[in-house]
Design a protein around this motif. Structure first.
Motif, PDB file in Angstrom:
ATOM      1  N   ASP A 207       0.910  -0.822  -0.060  1.00  0.00           N
ATOM      2  CA  ASP A 207      -0.383   0.153   0.112  1.00  0.00           C
ATOM      3  C   ASP A 207       0.840   1.643   0.278  1.00  0.00           C
ATOM      4  O   ASP A 207       2.469   1.687   0.909  1.00  0.00           O
ATOM      5  CB  ASP A 207      -0.989   0.374   1.447  1.00  0.00           C
ATOM      6  CG  ASP A 207      -2.136  -0.963   0.971  1.00  0.00           C
ATOM      7  OD1 ASP A 207      -1.972  -1.458   0.262  1.00  0.00           O
ATOM      8  OD2 ASP A 207      -1.978  -1.805   2.226  1.00  0.00           O
ATOM      9  N   ASN A 223      -4.594   6.447  -3.097  1.00  0.00           N
ATOM     10  CA  ASN A 223      -4.319   5.586  -2.449  1.00  0.00           C
ATOM     11  C   ASN A 223      -3.858   4.283  -3.394  1.00  0.00           C
ATOM     12  O   ASN A 223      -5.059   4.229  -4.518  1.00  0.00           O
ATOM     13  CB  ASN A 223      -5.392   4.834  -1.332  1.00  0.00           C
ATOM     14  CG  ASN A 223      -4.963   6.044  -0.099  1.00  0.00           C
ATOM     15  OD1 ASN A 223      -4.096   6.531   0.178  1.00  0.00           O
ATOM     16  ND2 ASN A 223      -6.522   6.020   0.402  1.00  0.00           N
ATOM     17  N   ARG A 225      -3.328  -0.288  -3.771  1.00  0.00           N
ATOM     18  CA  ARG A 225      -2.458  -1.304  -3.446  1.00  0.00           C
ATOM     19  C   ARG A 225      -1.994  -2.046  -4.409  1.00  0.00           C
ATOM     20  O   ARG A 225      -2.661  -2.289  -5.847  1.00  0.00           O
ATOM     21  CB  ARG A 225      -3.999  -1.604  -2.871  1.00  0.00           C
ATOM     22  CG  ARG A 225      -3.610  -3.424  -2.379  1.00  0.00           C
ATOM     23  CD  ARG A 225      -4.666  -4.087  -1.265  1.00  0.00           C
ATOM     24  NE  ARG A 225      -4.786  -2.967   0.038  1.00  0.00           N
ATOM     25  CZ  ARG A 225      -5.153  -3.405   0.202  1.00  0.00           C
ATOM     26  NH1 ARG A 225      -6.366  -3.564   0.961  1.00  0.00           N
ATOM     27  NH2 ARG A 225      -5.275  -2.321   2.198  1.00  0.00           N
ATOM     28  N   ARG A 278      -4.341  -1.500  -8.106  1.00  0.00           N
ATOM     29  CA  ARG A 278      -6.162  -1.219  -7.800  1.00  0.00           C
ATOM     30  C   ARG A 278      -5.791   0.645  -7.213  1.00  0.00           C
ATOM     31  O   ARG A 278      -4.956   0.842  -6.184  1.00  0.00           O
ATOM     32  CB  ARG A 278      -6.280  -1.718  -6.830  1.00  0.00           C
ATOM     33  CG  ARG A 278      -7.305  -3.126  -7.031  1.00  0.00           C
ATOM     34  CD  ARG A 278      -7.407  -4.346  -6.254  1.00  0.00           C
ATOM     35  NE  ARG A 278      -8.162  -5.103  -6.116  1.00  0.00           N
ATOM     36  CZ  ARG A 278      -8.528  -6.591  -6.336  1.00  0.00           C
ATOM     37  NH1 ARG A 278      -9.622  -5.782  -4.574  1.00  0.00           N
ATOM     38  NH2 ARG A 278      -9.239  -7.477  -6.524  1.00  0.00           N
ATOM     39  N   LYS A 280      -7.836   4.079  -5.448  1.00  0.00           N
ATOM     40  CA  LYS A 280      -8.472   3.145  -4.319  1.00  0.00           C
ATOM     41  C   LYS A 280      -8.844   4.960  -4.351  1.00  0.00           C
ATOM     42  O   LYS A 280      -8.261   5.949  -3.998  1.00  0.00           O
ATOM     43  CB  LYS A 280      -8.961   2.435  -3.332  1.00  0.00           C
ATOM     44  CG  LYS A 280      -9.872   3.242  -1.874  1.00  0.00           C
ATOM     45  CD  LYS A 280      -9.547   2.299  -0.474  1.00  0.00           C
ATOM     46  CE  LYS A 280     -10.771   2.414   0.246  1.00  0.00           C
ATOM     47  NZ  LYS A 280      -9.993   1.816   1.627  1.00  0.00           N
ATOM     48  N   TRP A 284     -14.468   3.697  -3.734  1.00  0.00           N
ATOM     49  CA  TRP A 284     -14.306   2.618  -5.391  1.00  0.00           C
ATOM     50  C   TRP A 284     -12.940   2.505  -5.024  1.00  0.00           C
ATOM     51  O   TRP A 284     -11.795   3.523  -5.576  1.00  0.00           O
ATOM     52  CB  TRP A 284     -14.980   4.564  -5.948  1.00  0.00           C
ATOM     53  CG  TRP A 284     -16.891   3.624  -5.793  1.00  0.00           C
ATOM     54  CD1 TRP A 284     -17.144   3.479  -5.860  1.00  0.00           C
ATOM     55  CD2 TRP A 284     -16.655   5.405  -5.316  1.00  0.00           C
ATOM     56  NE1 TRP A 284     -18.166   3.817  -6.018  1.00  0.00           N
ATOM     57  CE2 TRP A 284     -18.631   5.627  -5.445  1.00  0.00           C
ATOM     58  CE3 TRP A 284     -16.122   6.235  -4.808  1.00  0.00           C
ATOM     59  CZ2 TRP A 284     -19.378   6.225  -5.407  1.00  0.00           C
ATOM     60  CZ3 TRP A 284     -17.060   7.328  -4.970  1.00  0.00           C
ATOM     61  CH2 TRP A 284     -18.695   7.566  -4.458  1.00  0.00           C
ATOM     62  N   SER A 285     -12.772   1.576  -5.762  1.00  0.00           N
ATOM     63  CA  SER A 285     -11.650   1.199  -6.425  1.00  0.00           C
ATOM     64  C   SER A 285     -11.882   0.470  -7.786  1.00  0.00           C
ATOM     65  O   SER A 285     -12.633  -0.109  -7.539  1.00  0.00           O
ATOM     66  CB  SER A 285     -11.001  -0.394  -5.512  1.00  0.00           C
ATOM     67  OG  SER A 285     -11.099   0.086  -3.659  1.00  0.00           O
TER      68      SER A 285
END
Length: 286
Positions: A207, A223, A225, A278, A280, A284-285
């Protein structure tokens, strides 16, 4: 024949005279006239109908409902216009820069230590290498500190942090880091599974906050991941101790030489496991 005497016949008194006489007797000559007394066999006339005067119609103002509908209509038009302009801007940006997400892969992993005690606590140390590739020609990425969490067979076995860096356009960056755990308590069933296996199915979640940079423009960081899975690793064997030097004597003059045996492999596993990225945004991602 004698003459007969007749009493004078009395004439009926008019109703109006009786009314005025009664009013004078009661002392209410100046008050409103009382209704006539009911005469047996006579129906009183109906009351006189007096039409109400016509009033001018009140001028109608603009209703609140119409004003609300107008505001909703204009607001909808403004939102549609903003969405349309944003779509045009994104289209122009894509045509000019053709942006692509960076790719990640775990190129090597070394499970230096993985001990599970009788009290179901895990002590581990993991050394890993991640390769990040940026195929964009005009877009650079800036990464904050990267938090990596490793799991073996679905059980968390260690965490670590890698310092952030700037990923230049068209650059491939190799990230080296380590993760560890000290007396991490796990489920007894998971602890028994770790004890019984020599090779473990590994996965890692990384992350960080990432922003892109075009020239002097820097975007706000989002953000991100990175999920890497489907690779295996076994416990690395400790390096064998170096053997003692062997002294070989030869005639006529003694000659001393040292011979060292090569040590065993370090236990590093080449994985080249692909990772999924992914992004974010709020809840929502993508």
């Amino acid at each position: 024949m004698g003459d007969r005497a007749y009493a004078p016949s009395s004439k009926p008194v008019p109703v109006a005279a009786l009314r005025s006489a009664n009013g004078s007797a009661n002392g209410s000559g100046g008050g409103p006239p009382r209704p006539p007394p009911m005469v047996p066999g006579r129906v009183p006339p109906p009351p006189m109908y007096r039409p109400k005067p016509m009033q001018p119609a009140a001028r109608r103002g603009r209703s609140g409902r119409g004003w609300c509908c107008t505001c909703c209509l204009w607001l909808t038009l403004v939102l549609v216009g903003l969405v349309f302009l944003g779509a045009i801007a994104l289209g122009v940006f894509y045509v000019i820069y053709h942006p692509q997400l960076p790719s990640f892969a775990v190129t090597s992993l070394r499970l230096a230590a993985l001990n599970v005690s009788d009290s179901d606590s895990v002590t581990s140390r993991i050394e890993f290498t991640v390769t990040a590739r940026n195929t964009n020609e005009k877009i650079a990425f800036t990464y904050g500190d990267i938090a990596a969490a490793f799991s073996a067979d679905g059980t968390d076995i260690g965490e670590g942090t890698v310092p952030g860096f700037v990923h230049a356009a068209g650059n491939t960056t190799v990230i080296k880091g380590s993760a560890s755990a000290a007396a991490l308590t796990v489920d007894p069933v998971e602890a028994a599974s770790l004890r019984s296996k020599k090779s473990h199915a590994m996965s890692v979640e990384m992350d960080s906050k990432v922003g892109f940079q075009i020239g002097r423009f820097k975007s706000k960081r989002l953000n991100v991941r990175v999920l890497c899975a489907r690779f295996t690793a076994g416990l690395a064997k400790p390096p064998a101790p170096s053997p003692a030097p062997i002294i070989v004597a030869a005639a006529p003059a003694p000659v001393r030489s040292k011979i060292r045996l090569s040590s065993s492999s370090s236990g590093s596993t080449t994985t080249d496991a692909k990772c999924k990225l992914r992004v974010k945004i709020w809840i929502w991602s993508f």
